[in-house]
Design a protein around this motif. Structure first.
Motif, mmCIF file in Angstrom:
data_model
loop_
_atom_site.group_PDB
_atom_site.id
_atom_site.type_symbol
_atom_site.label_atom_id
_atom_site.label_comp_id
_atom_site.label_asym_id
_atom_site.label_seq_id
_atom_site.Cartn_x
_atom_site.Cartn_y
_atom_site.Cartn_z
ATOM 1 N N SER A 82 0.836 -1.200 0.000
ATOM 2 C CA SER A 82 0.000 0.000 0.000
ATOM 3 C C SER A 82 0.868 1.246 0.000
ATOM 4 O O SER A 82 1.947 1.260 0.600
ATOM 5 C CB SER A 82 -0.911 0.030 1.233
ATOM 6 O OG SER A 82 -1.842 -1.018 1.178
ATOM 7 N N ILE A 126 -0.796 -0.641 -4.452
ATOM 8 C CA ILE A 126 -2.148 -0.099 -4.346
ATOM 9 C C ILE A 126 -2.185 1.166 -3.502
ATOM 10 O O ILE A 126 -1.566 1.240 -2.443
ATOM 11 C CB ILE A 126 -3.107 -1.168 -3.764
ATOM 12 C CG1 ILE A 126 -4.533 -0.634 -3.695
ATOM 13 C CG2 ILE A 126 -2.637 -1.694 -2.446
ATOM 14 C CD1 ILE A 126 -5.568 -1.687 -3.398
ATOM 15 N N GLU A 127 -2.908 2.142 -4.017
ATOM 16 C CA GLU A 127 -3.275 3.322 -3.231
ATOM 17 C C GLU A 127 -4.754 3.195 -2.957
ATOM 18 O O GLU A 127 -5.575 3.428 -3.844
ATOM 19 C CB GLU A 127 -2.975 4.621 -3.975
ATOM 20 C CG GLU A 127 -3.309 5.851 -3.160
ATOM 21 C CD GLU A 127 -3.000 7.154 -3.889
ATOM 22 O OE1 GLU A 127 -3.360 8.218 -3.333
ATOM 23 O OE2 GLU A 127 -2.415 7.137 -4.987
ATOM 24 N N PRO A 128 -5.107 2.764 -1.727
ATOM 25 C CA PRO A 128 -6.530 2.543 -1.411
ATOM 26 C C PRO A 128 -7.338 3.834 -1.499
ATOM 27 O O PRO A 128 -6.820 4.916 -1.234
ATOM 28 C CB PRO A 128 -6.504 2.019 0.020
ATOM 29 C CG PRO A 128 -5.103 1.591 0.273
ATOM 30 C CD PRO A 128 -4.240 2.452 -0.613
#
Length: 130
Positions: A82, A126-128
């Protein structure tokens, strides 16, 4: 009672080549490298800004373990990195020579791209979504 998930084993072919990949390509820190025996070390790596979770690099010690190096999840995405800035980290990883197998796209849960580690395990960057 407080419990946390603190680490997970990742089977590797060689400690030093794995340390090099994770510290140089993914910009992780080497948290610990302790010799246990002639052939076994306790090696932990993780993101520089996160002390809550790390990977324990476990050198395959027999043929069964060696058969799982690079495919610990049956070909599915296995690990999730992340980030708070997808574009920054995506560009940096590409610049470091990390191979992306699925280019970036926006999903309902955030911005994501899939890359391979040095053995072929699949990761999501991933960039939530907030």
């Amino acid at each position: 009672m407080k419990r946390t998930l603190s680490s997970m084993s990742l089977i590797v072919n060689d400690y030093d080549e794995a340390i090099k990949f994770y510290t140089e390509k993914l910009d992780f820190q080497l948290i610990e490298d302790t010799k246990i025996s002639e052939n076994k070390r306790w090696v932990r790596v993780g993101p520089k800004d996160n002390q809550d979770f790390c990977l324990l690099l476990a050198k395959a010690s027999n043929e069964i373990q060696k058969s799982f190096v690079g495919n610990q999840s049956g070909g599915r995405v296995f690990l999730f990195l992340s980030t708070d800035d997808f574009e920054r980290d995506y560009s940096q990883l590409r610049q470091n020579g990390v191979e992306f197998v699925r280019e970036s796209k926006t999903e309902p849960y955030g911005k994501v791209a899939v890359f391979k580690d040095l053995y072929g395990n699949l990761w999501d960057l991933i960039e939530p979504k907030e």
